[in-house]
Design an enzyme around this catalytic site. Structure first.
Site, short mmCIF file in Angstrom:
data_model
loop_
_atom_site.label_atom_id
_atom_site.label_comp_id
_atom_site.label_asym_id
_atom_site.label_seq_id
_atom_site.Cartn_x
_atom_site.Cartn_y
_atom_site.Cartn_z
N TYR A 1 -15.31 20.73 -55.56
CA TYR A 1 -15.04 19.43 -56.19
C TYR A 1 -14.62 19.66 -57.65
O TYR A 1 -13.59 19.15 -58.11
CB TYR A 1 -16.30 18.55 -56.13
CG TYR A 1 -16.11 17.18 -56.75
CD1 TYR A 1 -16.34 16.97 -58.11
CD2 TYR A 1 -15.67 16.10 -55.99
CE1 TYR A 1 -16.14 15.72 -58.69
CE2 TYR A 1 -15.48 14.85 -56.56
CZ TYR A 1 -15.72 14.67 -57.91
OH TYR A 1 -15.52 13.44 -58.47
N LYS B 1 -36.33 -5.57 -53.54
CA LYS B 1 -35.85 -6.15 -54.80
C LYS B 1 -35.82 -5.03 -55.84
O LYS B 1 -36.83 -4.65 -56.41
CB LYS B 1 -36.76 -7.29 -55.26
CG LYS B 1 -36.21 -8.02 -56.48
CD LYS B 1 -37.02 -9.29 -56.77
CE LYS B 1 -36.46 -10.05 -57.98
NZ LYS B 1 -36.51 -9.27 -59.24
N ARG C 1 -25.18 -10.14 -65.96
CA ARG C 1 -25.43 -11.54 -65.56
C ARG C 1 -25.35 -12.47 -66.78
O ARG C 1 -24.80 -13.54 -66.73
CB ARG C 1 -26.84 -11.67 -64.96
CG ARG C 1 -27.19 -13.09 -64.51
CD ARG C 1 -28.70 -13.33 -64.46
NE ARG C 1 -29.40 -12.44 -63.56
CZ ARG C 1 -29.68 -12.73 -62.28
NH1 ARG C 1 -29.27 -13.86 -61.78
NH2 ARG C 1 -30.35 -11.89 -61.53
#
Ligand SMILES: NC(=O)c1cc2c(=O)c3cc(F)ccc3oc2nc1N
Length: 327
Positions: free
Chosen positions: A37, A115, A136
């Protein structure tokens, strides 16, 4: 290498490196060794440096390329990001279930999911390409933290389908990364982060993306704000579709036929919580049918079709010269 061949090779390497990145960071199943990679990434960086005319800020090489900002732009969410009402015991869950059934009848199923205790973020994709990410904020206006979110390797730059999509998720710092970060800060005599949530929030609010990139953040996406170009009827279908698109979703979610099954799931995870490699502060329970979610709608602050069962704060044992205090 001639121009045409270089362009082909650059496009081929970008595809290949995004695929390897997805396998490693989303599926946790790398198909090539890290060395390969790194070698391919080095080749792509070299080729792009020799061909600035082919620059693309969605190239795998630009995950950490963002400039240092003076401030974060404000962003308006197309669909407001509301917060969840809370439940603290089984009775609260049964009350929630009754309110739901009063609203849509007894033929209701739920999805229960962990959660994640991190920072709620919203990711916007146009034609299936990542264009912007925001916090948010107050639910309507958030902060544009795109450059920092680009450093989270499990956020795909390009989706499997060319949809226009606003997806919600929780960015978080794995427990191990949190412990390493605080150990390093202690050595440097710096102030420690109180918990992984604060560490994740602090990292994503850095104006220099190189700092965010060094914090080994991750994300689980959990819902769709807006979706054009595809339609789903239920929450479990949306989770499956998000996974198909290339997002990292949390695999522990469970479809529950009634609130008793939800309570069983909640009790089970309360026990298993310490074994997880990331912090959770409860369980989110959602009405599975998107049609029923529409019918139930929202109060001023919360959806009526979802609730957060909050676990009691984890016992923190602080050793003071050998004296154990449970605070
Ligand atoms: N932290 C979380 O892991 C998580 C958080 C939310 C929300 O905050 C949330 C807020 C809404 F208004 C509606 C659904 C939601 O679903 C959610 N689902 C989750 N899995």
């Amino acid at each position: 290498m001639n121009e045409e061949h270089a362009k082909e090779r650059i496009l081929e390497l970008r595809e290949l490196l995004e695929k390897y990145n997805y396998e490693y960071h989303v599926l946790d199943k790398p198909s090539v060794p890290d060395a390969e990679y790194d070698q391919l990434m080095k080749e792509l960086i070299e080729l792009e440096n020799n061909h600035p005319e082919l620059h693309d800020d969605h190239s795998p090489t630009s995950r950490v390329g963002g400039a240092i900002l003076d401030f974060f732009e404000k962003v308006e969410h197309t669909v407001p990001m509301l917060s969840l009402g809370n439940a603290f015991n089984d009775q609260d869950l049964r009350d929630f279930d009754r309110r739901v059934r009063d609203g849509v009848g007894d033929n209701v199923t739920y999805v229960a999911e962990l959660k994640i205790d991190g920072l709620a973020v919203s990711l916007l994709y146009e034609d299936g390409r990542f264009v912007r990410g925001a916090t948010r904020g107050d639910g309507t206006i958030g902060e544009d933290i795109t450059n920092n979110l680009k450093t989270i390797r499990s956020i795909p730059f390009r989706l499997k389908d060319p949809v226009r999509l606003e997806v919600r998720g929780e960015a978080f710092m794995p427990k191990k990364s949190f412990q390493k970060l605080n150990a390093h800060r202690e050595e440097e005599g710096q102030e420690l982060f109180a918990n992984p949530r604060n560490a994740a929030a602090g990292s994503l609010r850095q104006l220099d993306p190189k700092i965010a990139a060094s914090r080994n953040l991750d994300i689980f996406v959990y819902g769709v704000g807006k979706l054009e170009g595809h339609s789903v009827d239920s929450h479990d279908e949306s989770l499956t579709y998000l996974s198909h698109l290339g997002f990292k979703t949390n695999a522990e979610w469970k479809k529950c036929d009634n609130i008793d099954e939800v309570i069983e799931y909640v009790n089970g995870w309360q026990e298993k919580r310490p074994d997880l490699p990331y912090e959770i502060d409860g369980i989110v329970i959602k009405v599975n049918s998107l049609y029923q979610q529409e019918e139930l709608g929202f109060t001023a602050k919360n959806p009526r079709w979802a609730i957060a069962y909050k676990f009691p704060a984890e016992e923190v044992v602080t050793k003071l010269e050998g004296i154990e205090l449970n605070v």
